[in-house]
Design a protein around this motif. Sequence first.
Motif, PDB file in Angstrom:
ATOM      1  N   ARG A 150      -2.438   3.273   2.110  1.00  0.00           N
ATOM      2  CA  ARG A 150      -1.884   2.793   3.379  1.00  0.00           C
ATOM      3  C   ARG A 150      -2.699   3.338   4.549  1.00  0.00           C
ATOM      4  NH1 ARG A 150       4.199   3.898   4.084  1.00  0.00           N
ATOM      5  NH2 ARG A 150       4.233   2.227   2.547  1.00  0.00           N
ATOM      6  N   ALA A 151      -3.031   4.616   4.498  1.00  0.00           N
ATOM      7  CA  ALA A 151      -3.837   5.218   5.566  1.00  0.00           C
ATOM      8  C   ALA A 151      -5.205   4.562   5.645  1.00  0.00           C
ATOM      9  CB  ALA A 151      -3.978   6.721   5.338  1.00  0.00           C
ATOM     10  N   ALA A 152      -5.833   4.303   4.499  1.00  0.00           N
ATOM     11  CA  ALA A 152      -7.162   3.696   4.477  1.00  0.00           C
ATOM     12  C   ALA A 152      -7.137   2.245   4.950  1.00  0.00           C
ATOM     13  CB  ALA A 152      -7.753   3.778   3.075  1.00  0.00           C
ATOM     14  N   SER A 204       1.385  -1.525   5.669  1.00  0.00           N
ATOM     15  CA  SER A 204       2.151  -1.208   4.471  1.00  0.00           C
ATOM     16  C   SER A 204       2.252  -2.398   3.518  1.00  0.00           C
ATOM     17  CB  SER A 204       3.539  -0.694   4.827  1.00  0.00           C
ATOM     18  OG  SER A 204       4.254  -1.673   5.543  1.00  0.00           O
ATOM     19  N   TYR A 225       0.837  -1.195   0.000  1.00  0.00           N
ATOM     20  CA  TYR A 225       0.000   0.000   0.000  1.00  0.00           C
ATOM     21  C   TYR A 225       0.873   1.246   0.000  1.00  0.00           C
ATOM     22  CZ  TYR A 225      -3.541  -3.250   1.741  1.00  0.00           C
ATOM     23  OH  TYR A 225      -4.400  -4.298   1.905  1.00  0.00           O
ATOM     24  N   GLY A 276      -2.329   7.302   0.461  1.00  0.00           N
ATOM     25  CA  GLY A 276      -3.676   7.239   1.010  1.00  0.00           C
ATOM     26  C   GLY A 276      -4.213   5.827   1.131  1.00  0.00           C
ATOM     27  N   ARG A 293     -13.766   2.473   3.642  1.00  0.00           N
ATOM     28  CA  ARG A 293     -12.842   3.573   3.336  1.00  0.00           C
ATOM     29  C   ARG A 293     -11.786   3.111   2.337  1.00  0.00           C
ATOM     30  NH1 ARG A 293      -8.498   6.294   7.272  1.00  0.00           N
ATOM     31  NH2 ARG A 293      -7.805   7.934   5.875  1.00  0.00           N
ATOM     32  N   GLY A 323      -5.500   1.304   7.476  1.00  0.00           N
ATOM     33  CA  GLY A 323      -5.155   1.342   8.894  1.00  0.00           C
ATOM     34  C   GLY A 323      -3.674   1.380   9.166  1.00  0.00           C
ATOM     35  N   GLY A 324      -2.888   1.850   8.206  1.00  0.00           N
ATOM     36  CA  GLY A 324      -1.448   1.968   8.411  1.00  0.00           C
ATOM     37  C   GLY A 324      -0.656   0.749   7.988  1.00  0.00           C
ATOM     38  N   HIS A 344     -10.567  -4.504   5.521  1.00  0.00           N
ATOM     39  CA  HIS A 344     -10.189  -3.197   6.065  1.00  0.00           C
ATOM     40  C   HIS A 344     -11.309  -2.159   6.085  1.00  0.00           C
ATOM     41  CE1 HIS A 344      -5.989  -4.315   6.425  1.00  0.00           C
ATOM     42  NE2 HIS A 344      -6.022  -4.782   5.191  1.00  0.00           N
TER      43      HIS A 344
END
Length: 80
Positions: free
Chosen positions: A11-13, A18, A6, A9, A41, A15-16, A38
Amino acid sequence: MLTVRYFAGARAAAGGVSTEEIAADSLEELAQTLTDRHGERLGLVLKAASFLVDGLTCHDRQAALPAGATVDILPPFAGG
């Protein structure tokens, strides 16, 4: 199994997260599995994202994915 990476954005979506391992036969199946795991989002990000399969752009979400492939998820980036 596929290795999913990821970026930004995505990666952020997610939940962090990677990188993770996922079983899927196509990008469409991968997107659904990742959305189920996940949340919506990430599902929204995946609808607009570009995918690289072993470093090559893949636009056909129904195409079979090779076993052991690395799939990079690149959300749209701002700027030029």
